[in-house]
Design an enzyme around this catalytic site. Structure first.
Site, mmCIF file in Angstrom:
data_model
loop_
_atom_site.group_PDB
_atom_site.id
_atom_site.type_symbol
_atom_site.label_atom_id
_atom_site.label_comp_id
_atom_site.label_asym_id
_atom_site.label_seq_id
_atom_site.Cartn_x
_atom_site.Cartn_y
_atom_site.Cartn_z
ATOM 1 C CD GLU A 55 -8.032 1.237 7.413
ATOM 2 O OE1 GLU A 55 -8.356 0.571 8.160
ATOM 3 O OE2 GLU A 55 -7.473 2.309 7.439
ATOM 4 C CG HIS A 74 -5.754 -1.786 8.631
ATOM 5 N ND1 HIS A 74 -5.645 -0.202 8.900
ATOM 6 C CD2 HIS A 74 -4.396 -2.079 8.907
ATOM 7 C CE1 HIS A 74 -4.410 0.009 9.305
ATOM 8 N NE2 HIS A 74 -3.768 -1.198 9.466
ATOM 9 C CG ASN A 101 -8.903 -0.810 11.626
ATOM 10 O OD1 ASN A 101 -7.743 -1.342 11.213
ATOM 11 N ND2 ASN A 101 -9.032 0.402 10.998
ATOM 12 C CG ASP A 136 -0.245 -0.642 2.487
ATOM 13 O OD1 ASP A 136 0.833 -0.633 2.547
ATOM 14 O OD2 ASP A 136 -1.004 -0.790 3.378
HETATM 15 C C1 F6R Z 1 1.474 -1.476 6.170
HETATM 16 C C2 F6R Z 1 0.201 -1.974 6.391
HETATM 17 C C3 F6R Z 1 -0.691 -2.054 7.570
HETATM 18 C C4 F6R Z 1 0.362 -2.359 8.787
HETATM 19 C C5 F6R Z 1 -0.544 -2.198 10.055
HETATM 20 C C6 F6R Z 1 0.093 -2.641 11.353
HETATM 21 O O1 F6R Z 1 2.062 -1.703 4.856
HETATM 22 O O2 F6R Z 1 -0.410 -2.251 5.381
HETATM 23 O O3 F6R Z 1 -1.642 -2.819 7.404
HETATM 24 O O4 F6R Z 1 0.794 -3.714 8.605
HETATM 25 O O5 F6R Z 1 -0.983 -1.236 10.346
HETATM 26 O O6 F6R Z 1 1.081 -1.542 11.493
HETATM 27 P P1 F6R Z 1 2.162 -1.790 12.447
HETATM 28 O O7 F6R Z 1 3.352 -2.663 12.231
HETATM 29 O O8 F6R Z 1 2.850 -0.303 12.512
HETATM 30 O O9 F6R Z 1 1.617 -1.973 13.965
#
Ligand code: F6R
Length: 251
Positions: free
Chosen positions: A151, A146, A144, A75
């Site tokens: 989301e 995702h 959440n 992403d």
């Molecule tokens: C990152 C992504 C997100 C993260 C998620 C966890 O490319 O797509 O889904 O993997 O938000 O983030 P952290 O690792 O910072 O807790």
């Protein structure tokens, strides 16, 4: 590490983050050494950093080469200037790609600067297909649920597209951006179906703040309200957690 019997995704509690990082690096190393054209899916965020450091170490000390490897990033934010330090492109280059021998042309992102983002999403899907699909996709989980920036509400058949970021996602990013007002509202992400197409999914979740979403990933009804529940049933998915993230699922 210890497997928790009967879990879907199959869940492994690691002694610490370093053990999880080594497990991920081992699998990526095997693919990169054996496959003629390896394809790895990358995530940004704090969770995969240990695995990336371990890959860099193996590159420097053991001569592990990524010359033939293509990486597809999950992403990217929409609307940040090209060299913005918090753009995922900048982040992944600094934390991983600049320290490996990847070919710049084989480091792929959805094109968030394209005039037609729907067409850019379709082009990204086509690039992944042309590369032969993703051999191993790394994933974190948002609080959440995702995966990527899919989301709550993201459909099982969603593909790479423009999305609006959830309030919790923006809140979590606010400290790095020096305030919520600076956090982008929108992003492009691989879809749920794009992610599930990967041959192997390796999901990481660390720390007490992920304990609730780890439980929901395993136990909530499998539906769009908790996108990480879509991971269940994939033929080759594994969830690696530390003890803190496993606090609510330990029997
Ligand atoms: C990152 C992504 C997100 C993260 C998620 C966890 O490319 O797509 O889904 O993997 O938000 O983030 P952290 O690792 O910072 O807790």
């Amino acid at each position: 590490m210890r497997a928790i019997p009967g879990t879907d995704p199959p869940t492994f509690v690691c002694e610490d983050k370093a053990e999880a990082a080594r497990a991920i690096a081992d699998e990526i190393e095997t693919i990169v050494r054996k496959d003629a054209t390896p394809v790895i899916g990358l995530a940004t965020g704090s969770t995969p950093i240990g695995a990336y450091q371990e890959l860099v170490r193996r590159h420097n000390e053991d001569g592990l080469s990524f010359e033939r490897t293509t990486v597809f990033n999950l992403d990217e934010f929409i609307g940040l200037p090209p060299k913005h330090p918090l753009a995922f492109r900048t982040w992944i280059r600094a934390n991983l790609c600049a320290q490996l021998d990847l070919w710049p042309a084989l480091i792929r992102f959805p094109d968030v600067n394209a005039p037609d983002l729907a067409a850019a999403g379709r082009a990204y899907e086509e690039e992944i297909r042309t590369a032969g699909g993703v051999d191993l996709q790394l994933l974190g989980i948002g609080r959440n649920g995702h995966i990527g920036f899919n989301e709550p509400g993201a459909a099982l058949d969603s593909r790479t597209r423009e999305v609006e970021l959830h309030p919790w996602t923006r809140e979590d990013a606010a400290p790095q951006f020096d305030g919520l007002q600076n956090v982008p509202q929108r992003a492009m992400t691989m879809g749920v179906a794009t992610i599930l197409d990967a041959k192997r999914l390796r999901v990481l979740a660390f720390g007490a703040r992920k304990a609730e979403i780890v439980r929901a990933t395993l136990e909530a009804e499998r539906n769009a309200a908790v996108p990480s529940t879509w991971l269940r049933g994939h033929p080759d998915v594994r969830l690696y957690v530390d003890r803190e993230a496993a606090a609510l699922i330990e029997t």
